[in-house]
Design an enzyme around this catalytic site. Structure first.
Site, mmCIF file in Angstrom:
data_model
loop_
_atom_site.group_PDB
_atom_site.id
_atom_site.type_symbol
_atom_site.label_atom_id
_atom_site.label_comp_id
_atom_site.label_asym_id
_atom_site.label_seq_id
_atom_site.Cartn_x
_atom_site.Cartn_y
_atom_site.Cartn_z
ATOM 1 N N ASP A 158 -43.905 7.574 62.432
ATOM 2 C CA ASP A 158 -44.027 6.224 62.246
ATOM 3 C C ASP A 158 -42.185 6.198 61.910
ATOM 4 O OD1 ASP A 158 -44.472 3.600 62.504
ATOM 5 O OD2 ASP A 158 -44.527 3.480 60.451
ATOM 6 N N MET A 190 -46.121 12.605 57.370
ATOM 7 C CA MET A 190 -47.062 13.103 58.594
ATOM 8 C C MET A 190 -47.155 12.130 59.879
ATOM 9 S SD MET A 190 -51.401 12.643 58.092
ATOM 10 C CE MET A 190 -51.354 13.676 56.572
ATOM 11 N N SER A 233 -44.762 8.033 54.135
ATOM 12 C CA SER A 233 -46.377 8.593 54.029
ATOM 13 C C SER A 233 -46.690 10.209 52.874
ATOM 14 C CB SER A 233 -46.247 8.685 55.298
ATOM 15 O OG SER A 233 -47.790 8.830 55.905
ATOM 16 N N THR A 234 -47.291 10.661 53.391
ATOM 17 C CA THR A 234 -47.575 12.007 52.740
ATOM 18 C C THR A 234 -46.620 12.269 51.716
ATOM 19 O OG1 THR A 234 -49.580 12.245 54.951
ATOM 20 C CG2 THR A 234 -48.923 14.255 52.646
ATOM 21 N N HIS A 250 -47.259 4.226 53.749
ATOM 22 C CA HIS A 250 -48.586 4.241 54.622
ATOM 23 C C HIS A 250 -50.112 3.861 52.791
ATOM 24 C CE1 HIS A 250 -46.878 6.000 57.773
ATOM 25 N NE2 HIS A 250 -46.465 4.623 58.281
#
Length: 364
Positions: free
Chosen positions: A300, A297, A178-179, A204
């Site tokens: 998930d 973050m 993600s991030t 994401h």
């Protein structure tokens, strides 16, 4: 002891957007608006006197565009930056440039019904700002919705069955990020040789963004990188990026793997979801799979990675030092889902060592 508030600087040329964003963020007692600026020059003057914890930045602005300003920030005084800008097909390349320049997150700002759309994304905005404040950002030299019930992967497919035998097949790698993942994935994929195993990736991203991301990586990697398509066979030497706003699952017909792209509710508040990909790998690949959870973050992927490990898959988590945000790997490690914790630079080697061990086992 009272925790200090997260101080935010909003940079947007629209006075109404600045007001809306200020209102939304001020509703959270953990966030404080340090100030607003109508363009990067006004923001730069503000930064001379005090530094915020997070900058919320538009891209299309007069006198200097947001990406140029972002590059200057990351080169001089790295600060977590969230891009809040219109996301269109034409703007996808700009979004990629922003992430590569150091932005830690992107929050869409539709051109139509902007006010309503922003208020509907208020929970997402506040969560993104607080998460960004915890992000580890470094100098960047040039390089080669509304709150919904948090669902598990049960919303997409049932849990995998333990004790089910799975025939030995070609090995496959599944990655969740993600991030900070766009740059981390580039570091990994650009280091892999053409004979690497097939790789399925959940990063994401908003809809309409993943195809541009895949094209850019395809131009810099030895392996082929593409946006995944429903029903296509998984090939070695190829990485498949889950389309934005769609879940990606691994499936199998006989000894061959293929990809399924599905609609469905967000899982762990994400679509695509790493939990969904990992669960499908646990069910259809078992010990033939390697699961890797990287910077990001939230949590998930933690449950799905644990399911993979319980069914014999090898599992890895990126270490804290090399993560932009040590959220997803931290949760996976805490659950016992990660067989090994490794720095980002070691992940390509882990993939190839695991792949070579599998090839040797098949020839014995």
């Amino acid at each position: 002891m009272v925790e200090p508030k997260c101080r935010v600087l909003i940079v947007d040329d629209s006075a109404s957007v600045r007001q809306i964003l200020s209102t939304i963020l001020s509703e959270d007692p953990e966030i404080e608006i340090m100030g607003t600026a109508s363009d990067p020059f006004a923001a730069a003057r503000r930064l001379q006197n005090e530094l915020p914890d997070v900058i919320l930045l538009d891209i299309a602005m007069p006198r200097m565009d947001g990406i140029t300003f972002l590059r200057k920030i990351m080169a001089q005084h790295p600060i977590p930056v969230i891009i809040c800008s219109s996301l269109t097909e034409d703007g996808s390349e700009q979004m990629l440039e922003a992430l590569e320049a150091g932005a830690v997150d992107i929050v869409p700002k539709p051109r139509i019904d902007t006010r309503q759309a922003l208020f509907e994304s208020s929970a997402r905005l506040r969560e993104a700002v607080k998460a960004a404040a915890r992000a580890r950002v470094r100098p960047r030299p040039g390089r080669r919705s509304l709150v919904e019930k948090k669902l598990t992967a049960d919303a997409i497919m049932p849990p995998p069955l333990a004790g089910r035998s799975r025939p030995v097949t070609e090995r496959i790698v599944c990655i969740g990020a993600s991030t900070g993942g766009t740059e981390a994935l580039a570091d990994v994929l650009e280091s892999l040789p053409p004979h690497c195993p097939g790789i399925l990736i959940v990063q994401h991203m908003p809809q309409g963004f993943t195809a541009a991301f895949a094209r850019r990586l395809n131009g810099t990697c030895q392996i082929q990188v593409k946006e995944a398509e429903d029903g296509e066979a998984v090939q070695s030497g190829c990485a498949y990026i889950a389309p934005g706003s769609k879940h990606m699952l691994l499936q199998r017909s006989g000894l061959r793997y293929h990809i399924a792209i599905k609609d469905g509710p967000p899982v762990s508040r994400h679509r695509p979801s790493a939990d969904v990909l990992f669960r499908s790998a646990a069910q259809f690949a078992g010990a033939n799979a390697l699961g890797i959870i990287m910077t990001g973050m939230g949590d998930d992927g933690a449950r799905g990675l644990l399911e993979m490990r319980k069914l014999g898959a090898a599992t890895r988590a990126q270490d804290e030092e090399s993560c932009v945000v040590f959220g997803m790997p931290k949760e996976a490690i805490a659950r016992g889902a990660a067989e090994k914790v490794v720095p980002l630079r070691q992940i390509p080697r882990e993939i190839m060592l695991w792949h070579q061990a599998g090839q040797a086992a098949m020839t014995d």
